[in-house]
Design a protein around this motif. Structure first.
Motif, PDB file in Angstrom:
ATOM      1  N   ASP A 202     -32.382  45.153  33.363  1.00 57.72           N
ATOM      2  CA  ASP A 202     -31.974  45.874  35.562  1.00 57.72           C
ATOM      3  C   ASP A 202     -30.090  46.517  35.113  1.00 57.72           C
ATOM      4  N   GLU A 203     -29.496  45.640  34.806  1.00 59.65           N
ATOM      5  CA  GLU A 203     -27.881  45.939  34.617  1.00 59.65           C
ATOM      6  C   GLU A 203     -27.859  46.638  33.492  1.00 59.65           C
TER       7      GLU A 203
ATOM      8  N   GLN B 179     -33.426  40.367  34.520  1.00 57.89           N
ATOM      9  CA  GLN B 179     -31.935  40.676  35.184  1.00 57.89           C
ATOM     10  C   GLN B 179     -30.697  41.556  33.647  1.00 57.89           C
TER      11      GLN B 179
END
Length: 475
Positions: free
Chosen positions: A455-456, A452
Motif C-alpha cells: 500500500d505504501e 502495508q
C-alpha cells in the motif's frame, strides 16, 4: 431587367480594354483575372496581405513626399486610400487569383490600381483619370513588384503569426486547466500501446500544454527572421530608379505604421532572390502541425469506445456521428485538426519546392509560397481555437475506469522491482499475464511484501514521481 453596365477605357502595353466603370481595379488587374482562373480564391481571402500592401504603399508615398518626388496633395490622397484599406474597406476589389504567374506583379498592380482610383475619388476626380494620379507613376514610384511583394508577404505573415501564437496560447491554457483538474486522477501510462507505468491524467494533459508553449517560442523566433525586408531593392536589388535615400526613409515610415521591428537587408540583391526565411517559417509551422496532430491522435485514442476502446476520457459530443448507427458520436474536432495538420505538411513541401525553383536574381514562385504560408497560418489558428473551445474545455475523465486499469495492470510491477528484484518482478508479471490475476495479490501470496508495504509503495504520489527508495522494515 438587369441594369446596364457602363465601362471606362484603360490602356496598357497590349492595347485598350473596357473596364467596368464601378470597379476600383484597372486594366492590369482585368487581364490577370482572365489569365489566372486557377483556384477561384482572390487575394482578398487573406486580409493581412491587403493591409500589408496598404502599409507599404502608404510608407512609400510618405517617403517619396519627403524626398520631393511626390507632391503633398497626391501623397495625402494615397495615404487616405491606404487608411481605408487598413480599416478593411475595398478588400473586395482585390480580385486576382492567389496563384498567379509574374512573381506577384498582378497583386502589386491590383493594389496600385485600387489605391490610385480611390485616391482619385478623394481628389474629386473620376476612376481612370490617371493624368491626375497614376498607379505606376505615383502609387508605385520607387518600387518594383520584386521588393513590394516579398516585403508585403513578410509584413502580412508577421500579423498572421501573432494571431496564431494567440490562438495557440488559448489552446495551451485549456490544456493547463485540464491538467490541474485531472492532477489526482491516476491512470496507466503506455509505451508502444502497451501498459507501461502509472501516471496521472493531469501529467498527460500537461505535456500537451508544454508542447504548445515550446512551439509558441519557436514561432516567435521564426518571426524575427521575416523582419528583414528588401524595400528599395526595386527590380533585382540594385535600387535602380529609387532615390538613394529612399530605402531608409520607407523603412522608418513602415516601422511606424506597422509596429514591426523591421530592418533593411544588408544585401538587397541577395534579399530579393532568397526565400530562406519563408522556408524556415514553413518548417516551424510544420513542426506545430505535427505535434498538434499527435495530440489529436492521443485524444481520439484515449476517448475511443465508449465500450470497446480505451474509454479513459470523454470528448464533448458535438454532432451525430453516423447516418446508419444510432447513438454513435465521433471525435470530429480532433479529426478536423488532424486534417489541417496534413495540409500544413503538404504546404511545407510546396514552399520548399517553390523556394528551390527560384533562378538567378528573382524567385518567380512567391505567390504559391504566400498562398501556402497564409493557408497554414490561418488554418492552424482556426484549428487551435476550435480544438480549445469545442473539445478540450469539455473533456471529462472516467476516473473509476482509470483507477481499475491501474489496479489490474501488470505494469505496476515495475514499481515493485526495486523491492523484490527483477527476477521476482518478472515471474510475478508472467503469472499475472497467464492467470489474469492481480500483481498485488500474487505478491502477497508469495510473501514477497506485506500488505502495508504494498500500500505504501503503490500510493499515487509514489507511483507518479521520483521518490526516495522505500526500504521495507526489517523482519
Amino acid at each position: 431587367m438587369a441594369a446596364e453596365i457602363s465601362f471606362r477605357t484603360e490602356h496598357d502595353l497590349l492595347g485598350d480594354r473596357d473596364v467596368p466603370a464601378h470597379v476600383y481595379y484597372g486594366v492590369h488587374t482585368l487581364r490577370a483575372l482572365e489569365n489566372f482562373p486557377i483556384t477561384g480564391s482572390p487575394i482578398s481571402v487573406y486580409p493581412e496581405l491587403i493591409k500589408a500592401l496598404a502599409c507599404i504603399k502608404q510608407a512609400a508615398a510618405q517617403a517619396n513626399h519627403e524626398l520631393g518626388l511626390l507632391d503633398a496633395t497626391r501623397c495625402d490622397a494615397i495615404v487616405g486610400a491606404c487608411a481605408e484599406l487598413l480599416e478593411g474597406k475595398l478588400h473586395d476589389q482585390f480580385v486576382v487569383d492567389v496563384i498567379q504567374g509574374g512573381a506577384g506583379t498582378s497583386t502589386n498592380m491590383n493594389a496600385n490600381e485600387v489605391i490610385a482610383n480611390r485616391a482619385l475619388e478623394l481628389l474629386g476626380k473620376k476612376k481612370g483619370e490617371y493624368q491626375y494620379l497614376h498607379p505606376n507613376e505615383q502609387v508605385n514610384i520607387g518600387q518594383s513588384t520584386n521588393d513590394v511583394y516579398p516585403s508585403a508577404l513578410k509584413v502580412a505573415t508577421w500579423f498572421g503569426i501573432l494571431g496564431l501564437i494567440d490562438a495557440m496560447a488559448v489552446l495551451r491554457r485549456a490544456f493547463e486547466a485540464k491538467s490541474l483538474e485531472f492532477k489526482d486522477v491516476l491512470k496507466m501510462g503506455r509505451t508502444q500501446l502497451q501498459d507501461a507505468v502509472p501516471m496521472t491524467l493531469g501529467q498527460e494533459f500537461s505535456t500537451y500544454a508544454v508542447m504548445l508553449g515550446e512551439d509558441e517560442e519557436r514561432l516567435r523566433e521564426a518571426a524575427l527572421l521575416i523582419c528583414e525586408i528588401n524595400m528599395g531593392a526595386t527590380a533585382i536589388g540594385t535600387g535602380i530608379t529609387a532615390h538613394p535615400d529612399y530605402a531608409p526613409l520607407i523603412l522608418k515610415h513602415l516601422k511606424e505604421i506597422t509596429g514591426i521591428p523591421l530592418v533593411t537587408a544588408p544585401n538587397l540583391i541577395e534579399a530579393t532572390q532568397d526565400c530562406g526565411a519563408f522556408v524556415q517559417l514553413s518548417g516551424v509551422l510544420k513542426r506545430v502541425a505535427v505535434k498538434l496532430s499527435k495530440t489529436c491522435n492521443d485524444l481520439r485514442l484515449l476517448s475511443s469506445g465508449p465500450r470497446a476502446g480505451l474509454g479513459e476520457i470523454n470528448l464533448p459530443p458535438m454532432q451525430a456521428g453516423s447516418s446508419i448507427m444510432p447513438g454513435k458520436v465521433n471525435p470530429v474536432i480532433p479529426e478536423v485538426v488532424n486534417q489541417i495538420a496534413f495540409e500544413v505538411i503538404g504546404n511545407d513541401v510546396t514552399v520548399s519546392f517553390a523556394a528551390e525553383a527560384g533562378q538567378l536574381q528573382l524567385n518567380a514562385f512567391e505567390p504559391i509560397i504566400a498562398h501556402s504560408l497564409f493557408k497554414s497560418v490561418t488554418h492552424l489558428r482556426n484549428g487551435c481555437l476550435t480544438l480549445a473551445e469545442r473539445c478540450v474545455k469539455g473533456i471529462t475523465a472516467n476516473e473509476a475506469h482509470l483507477r481499475a486499469s491501474v489496479e489490474n495492470s501488470i505494469g505496476i510491477v515495475t514499481a515493485l522491482n526495486p523491492y523484490i528484484g527483477y527476477a521476482n518482478a518478472t515471474s510475478v508479471a508472467m503469472e499475472a499475464h497467464a492467470t489474469g490475476g492481480r500483481v498485488y495479490d500474487i505478491v502477497l501470496e508469495r510473501g514477497l511484501l506485506s500488505e502495508q508495504q504494498l500500500d505504501e509503495i503503490l500510493k499515487p504520489e509514489v507511483l507518479t514521481q521520483p521518490t526516495p527508495l522505500y526500504m521495507p522494515p526489517k523482519q
